[in-house]
Design a protein around this motif. Sequence first.
Motif, PDB file in Angstrom:
ATOM      1  N   VAL A  50       5.752 117.158  67.422  1.00  0.00           N
ATOM      2  CA  VAL A  50       6.544 118.374  67.210  1.00  0.00           C
ATOM      3  C   VAL A  50       7.956 118.062  66.737  1.00  0.00           C
ATOM      4  O   VAL A  50       8.666 118.951  66.278  1.00  0.00           O
ATOM      5  N   ASP A  51       8.354 116.802  66.839  1.00  0.00           N
ATOM      6  CA  ASP A  51       9.689 116.392  66.417  1.00  0.00           C
ATOM      7  C   ASP A  51       9.597 114.925  66.003  1.00  0.00           C
ATOM      8  O   ASP A  51       8.856 114.157  66.591  1.00  0.00           O
ATOM      9  N   GLU A  52      10.344 114.576  65.021  1.00  0.00           N
ATOM     10  CA  GLU A  52      10.306 113.204  64.528  1.00  0.00           C
ATOM     11  C   GLU A  52      11.712 112.623  64.582  1.00  0.00           C
ATOM     12  O   GLU A  52      12.673 113.281  64.204  1.00  0.00           O
ATOM     13  N   GLN A  53      11.798 111.403  65.080  1.00  0.00           N
ATOM     14  CA  GLN A  53      13.078 110.720  65.137  1.00  0.00           C
ATOM     15  C   GLN A  53      12.931 109.375  64.461  1.00  0.00           C
ATOM     16  O   GLN A  53      11.830 108.855  64.312  1.00  0.00           O
ATOM     17  N   THR A  54      14.025 108.804  64.072  1.00  0.00           N
ATOM     18  CA  THR A  54      13.986 107.534  63.364  1.00  0.00           C
ATOM     19  C   THR A  54      14.755 106.456  64.127  1.00  0.00           C
ATOM     20  O   THR A  54      15.660 106.755  64.890  1.00  0.00           O
ATOM     21  N   THR A  55      14.349 105.233  63.916  1.00  0.00           N
ATOM     22  CA  THR A  55      15.096 104.091  64.427  1.00  0.00           C
ATOM     23  C   THR A  55      15.719 103.311  63.275  1.00  0.00           C
ATOM     24  O   THR A  55      16.308 102.258  63.485  1.00  0.00           O
ATOM     25  N   ASP A  56      15.596 103.852  62.077  1.00  0.00           N
ATOM     26  CA  ASP A  56      16.170 103.235  60.881  1.00  0.00           C
ATOM     27  C   ASP A  56      17.688 103.382  60.962  1.00  0.00           C
ATOM     28  O   ASP A  56      18.236 104.473  60.838  1.00  0.00           O
ATOM     29  N   GLN A  57      18.384 102.278  61.155  1.00  0.00           N
ATOM     30  CA  GLN A  57      19.830 102.283  61.343  1.00  0.00           C
ATOM     31  C   GLN A  57      20.566 102.877  60.140  1.00  0.00           C
ATOM     32  O   GLN A  57      21.647 103.430  60.289  1.00  0.00           O
ATOM     33  N   THR A  58      19.994 102.783  58.955  1.00  0.00           N
ATOM     34  CA  THR A  58      20.665 103.312  57.754  1.00  0.00           C
ATOM     35  C   THR A  58      20.635 104.836  57.724  1.00  0.00           C
ATOM     36  O   THR A  58      21.394 105.447  56.981  1.00  0.00           O
ATOM     37  N   LYS A  59      19.770 105.453  58.519  1.00  0.00           N
ATOM     38  CA  LYS A  59      19.658 106.912  58.542  1.00  0.00           C
ATOM     39  C   LYS A  59      20.357 107.538  59.734  1.00  0.00           C
ATOM     40  O   LYS A  59      20.409 108.759  59.858  1.00  0.00           O
ATOM     41  N   LEU A  60      20.894 106.711  60.626  1.00  0.00           N
ATOM     42  CA  LEU A  60      21.568 107.212  61.809  1.00  0.00           C
ATOM     43  C   LEU A  60      23.044 107.415  61.509  1.00  0.00           C
ATOM     44  O   LEU A  60      23.663 106.678  60.751  1.00  0.00           O
ATOM     45  N   ILE A  61      23.645 108.409  62.143  1.00  0.00           N
ATOM     46  CA  ILE A  61      25.082 108.686  61.937  1.00  0.00           C
ATOM     47  C   ILE A  61      25.896 107.763  62.811  1.00  0.00           C
ATOM     48  O   ILE A  61      25.597 107.480  63.909  1.00  0.00           O
TER      49      ILE A  61
END
Length: 61
Positions: A50-61
């Motif tokens: 229902v929700d997707e999160q990323t661990t890609d450091q380039t996409k994190l603020i």
Amino acid sequence: MEYENFIQEMVDDSLIQTGIHPKRDARILTLSTCTGNGYNSRTTVHAVCVDEQTTDQTKLI
């Protein structure tokens, strides 16, 4: 149509009715136990993303 049939069978065969009926574009994770010790059964759990999160450091603020 095959995926929709899979979803419908999954819902129909559930021992616990949650009221959730995944849409045809749903991403479903399936976990299944192994059989062993003479038992001829397994438990399967399906989860809908229902929700997707990323661990890609380039996409994190």
